[in-house]
Design an enzyme around this catalytic site. Structure first.
Site, short mmCIF file in Angstrom:
data_model
loop_
_atom_site.label_atom_id
_atom_site.label_comp_id
_atom_site.label_asym_id
_atom_site.label_seq_id
_atom_site.Cartn_x
_atom_site.Cartn_y
_atom_site.Cartn_z
CE LYS A 22 27.33 -20.15 52.13
NZ LYS A 22 26.28 -20.87 51.46
CG ASN A 23 23.04 -19.09 52.30
OD1 ASN A 23 24.23 -19.03 51.98
ND2 ASN A 23 22.35 -20.21 52.29
NE ARG A 96 25.19 -20.77 42.58
CZ ARG A 96 25.11 -21.18 41.31
NH1 ARG A 96 26.11 -21.82 40.75
NH2 ARG A 96 24.03 -20.95 40.61
CB CYS A 120 27.81 -26.84 47.26
SG CYS A 120 28.60 -26.25 48.75
CG ASP A 310 20.91 -25.04 52.45
OD1 ASP A 310 21.85 -25.36 51.72
OD2 ASP A 310 20.02 -24.25 52.09
CB VAL A 332 15.47 -27.35 46.88
CG1 VAL A 332 16.16 -26.05 46.47
CG2 VAL A 332 14.24 -27.04 47.72
N1 EPU Z 1 17.64 -22.55 39.55
C1 EPU Z 1 17.53 -22.60 38.18
N2 EPU Z 1 17.90 -21.49 37.46
C2 EPU Z 1 18.36 -20.36 38.05
C3 EPU Z 1 18.47 -20.31 39.47
C4 EPU Z 1 18.11 -21.43 40.19
O1 EPU Z 1 17.11 -23.61 37.62
O2 EPU Z 1 18.68 -19.39 37.35
C5 EPU Z 1 17.28 -23.75 40.34
C6 EPU Z 1 18.52 -24.36 41.02
O3 EPU Z 1 19.24 -25.19 40.14
C7 EPU Z 1 17.92 -25.10 42.19
C8 EPU Z 1 16.72 -24.21 42.56
O4 EPU Z 1 16.46 -23.39 41.44
O5 EPU Z 1 17.43 -26.35 41.77
C9 EPU Z 1 16.95 -23.34 43.77
O6 EPU Z 1 18.12 -22.57 43.62
P1 EPU Z 1 18.28 -21.14 44.30
O7 EPU Z 1 18.50 -20.15 43.22
O8 EPU Z 1 17.16 -20.93 45.25
O9 EPU Z 1 19.62 -21.33 45.10
P2 EPU Z 1 20.85 -20.34 45.24
O10 EPU Z 1 20.38 -18.94 45.34
O11 EPU Z 1 21.88 -20.69 44.22
C10 EPU Z 1 20.86 -20.27 47.84
C11 EPU Z 1 21.85 -20.64 48.89
C12 EPU Z 1 21.95 -22.14 49.00
C13 EPU Z 1 20.57 -22.72 49.31
C14 EPU Z 1 19.56 -22.25 48.26
C15 EPU Z 1 18.14 -22.68 48.59
C16 EPU Z 1 23.39 -18.82 48.85
C17 EPU Z 1 24.76 -18.32 48.53
N3 EPU Z 1 23.14 -20.08 48.56
O12 EPU Z 1 21.41 -20.79 46.63
O13 EPU Z 1 22.81 -22.43 50.06
O14 EPU Z 1 20.63 -24.12 49.32
O15 EPU Z 1 19.58 -20.81 48.15
O16 EPU Z 1 17.74 -22.19 49.84
O17 EPU Z 1 22.56 -18.10 49.38
C18 EPU Z 1 24.43 -23.60 51.26
O18 EPU Z 1 24.37 -22.67 52.08
O19 EPU Z 1 25.10 -24.65 51.45
C19 EPU Z 1 23.69 -23.48 50.01
C20 EPU Z 1 23.87 -24.31 48.99
#
Ligand code: EPU
Length: 435
Positions: A22-23, A96, A120, A310, A332
């Site tokens: 999914k990611n 997202r 989420c 996750d 994280v």
């Molecule tokens: N962060 C910031 N600023 C930003 C971007 C991120 O402060 O501009 C912080 C976030 O708040 C968080 C950390 O950096 O504390 C990590 O966030 P990241 O950007 O890595 O997460 P994401 O890309 O929004 C994806 C997955 C998540 C998974 C995370 C970490 C998708 C759609 N979502 O989220 O998946 O937990 O990477 O591996 O790919 C899930 O599948 O349930 C899920 C939440």
């Protein structure tokens, strides 16, 4: 429709299959926007995040249709066009994914509109890294009440960037923007999750030039044009680990077809340390509880190659069945333990702390975020009335309800369809008593 009645106490046993991650899948779908010919993406799971990506791409003129193979999508970007802002806005709050359309839309159309994001509620989830990176490429961003309006009056140019934290989404943003930007981009402190490397594989198939160096450094040489790709998405390692945790918590035995050892190394080490057994075979990995007590442990979540955030929520349920004190330090997301309140209502003994209870001081220490948990076990769980808070927390509630004695009512299960394909059928195939 959105509520499951779960009669717990039976071990889950049998065989299920996981498909593409999914990611990764929605991001590879977005990459198709950059091609000048159709792309074929295989191993696509029927989860609602894929529907969100399809809907958004279709609004921008990409035709998305089913391919010849089961789970194959054909994405044709030959008619890309500006979408109607009101229609894009209908996707606000659903996922997202929209933020990742910025670079590709700026390249294709010179402007983009991005609605407010969803996903989420497991922390603040800001997008500052994304916006800062886009500005460095030359994008102009206007914040409006309905979302973000972006333009690139002078085109997008390669740049040198360093992320404050190896964010998955911000790394994807940079990749999807840099591949056709003018000149070279260097990204430091990049996320190196397997889903990122699979996205790089997709982009390379399209004609991109991306080199991955040690110490989280990527160099991307911008190219003028990209073509379509044919790609089989890597399997979903979060779903695989979720079923493994379900086998452990319920004392069961689940063969997860499609699970890939290389992407689960860290999880498998932890699973074994807790007392779970697994067997890696050609088609997947079988996970089981060998009988006897499970062992508690201290664990920190981290970016890859660490223990994924996750995986934490499903495993936490299994740890309520382990003997002794388990300590979890979430590094994280600042707010990923809200789901434990429901486990406590079922009889689990879990206390949350604002301190960093682990070797690594993280970004959330001294900031009053309850981001460490101590789980004392083993505890007998009792059925309860539960409302699902988020995707992974929701699946954990199902595991808890299946582990518990008695009947649970689990509300809001539709949310689980965001990331777990056909989970009700899979639960039934594993002998779960649900209705
Ligand atoms: N962060 C910031 N600023 C930003 C971007 C991120 O402060 O501009 C912080 C976030 O708040 C968080 C950390 O950096 O504390 C990590 O966030 P990241 O950007 O890595 O997460 P994401 O890309 O929004 C994806 C997955 C998540 C998974 C995370 C970490 C998708 C759609 N979502 O989220 O998946 O937990 O990477 O591996 O790919 C899930 O599948 O349930 C899920 C939440």
């Amino acid at each position: 429709m959105d509520t499951l009645t779960v009669h717990g106490g039976n071990p889950l046993s049998g065989r299920i299959a996981v498909r593409g991650a999914k990611n990764l899948v929605p991001k590879a779908m977005v990459a198709a926007l950059l091609g000048d010919s159709p792309s074929r993406l295989r191993n696509v799971p029927a989860v609602s995040d894929v529907d969100v990506a399809s809907g958004l791409l279709e609004l921008h003129g990409v035709s998305v249709s089913a391919g010849a193979e089961d789970g194959e999508l054909v994405l044709d970007p030959s008619q890309v066009e500006q979408a109607d802002v009101a229609e894009v806005n209908a996707h606000a709050g659903s996922s997202r994914i929209p933020i990742l359309l910025c670079g590709p839309l700026l390249h294709r159309l010179g402007r983009a509109f991005i609605p407010d994001l969803g996903g989420c509620r497991i922390g603040d989830r800001p997008i500052d890294f994304h916006l800062e990176a886009l500005r460095q490429f030359g994008a102009v961003i206007e914040k409006a009440p309905d979302g973000l309006h972006l333009s690139a009056p002078h085109g997008l140019r390669g740049t040198k960037l360093s992320l404050p934290f190896p964010s998955v989404g911000a790394t994807e943003q940079v990749l999807l923007t840099a591949v056709t930007a003018q000149g070279t981009t260097e990204l430091r402190n990049a996320a190196v999750e397997p889903e990122i490397l699979d996205l790089i594989a997709v982009l390379q198939k399209m004609g991109a030039i991306i080199s991955v160096h040690t110490d989280r450094v990527f160099r991307i040489q911008g190219v003028e044009r990209l073509r379509g790709f044919v790609h089989r998405a890597l399997p979903d390692r979060i779903e695989a680990a979720s079923w493994a945790s379900a086998a452990l918590a319920t004392g069961g035995n689940i063969d997860v077809l499609g699970a890939k050892q290389g992407d689960l190394t860290t999880f498998l080490n932890v699973f074994r340390t807790v007392g779970g057994e697994f067997d890696v075979h050609d088609a997947g990995i079988r996970f089981w509880h060998p009988g006897g007590p499970l062992h508690s442990l201290a664990l920190e979540t981290d970016v890859h190659p660490g223990f994924m955030t996750d995986w934490q929520q499903p495993l936490a349920v299994a740890l309520t069945q382990a003997t002794g004190l388990s300590i979890l330090h979430e590094t994280v997301y600042e707010n990923r333990f809200g789901f434990t309140e429901a486990l406590v209502s079922m009889g689990a003994v879990i206390q949350l702390y604002p301190e960093c209870l682990g070797a690594t001081p993280c970004r959330f220490g001294q900031r009053n975020f309850l981001h460490s948990a101590v789980i004392s076990g083993p505890t007998k769980l009792q059925g309860a009335d539960l409302t699902i808070p988020d995707l992974r927390g929701g699946f954990s509630y199902l595991i808890a309800a299946l582990t518990a004695h008695g009947t649970s009512t689990v509300r809001g299960v539709d949310l689980i369809n965001r990331g777990y394909e056909n989970f009700e059928d899979k639960l039934s195939a594993l002998g779960a008593s649900i209705s």
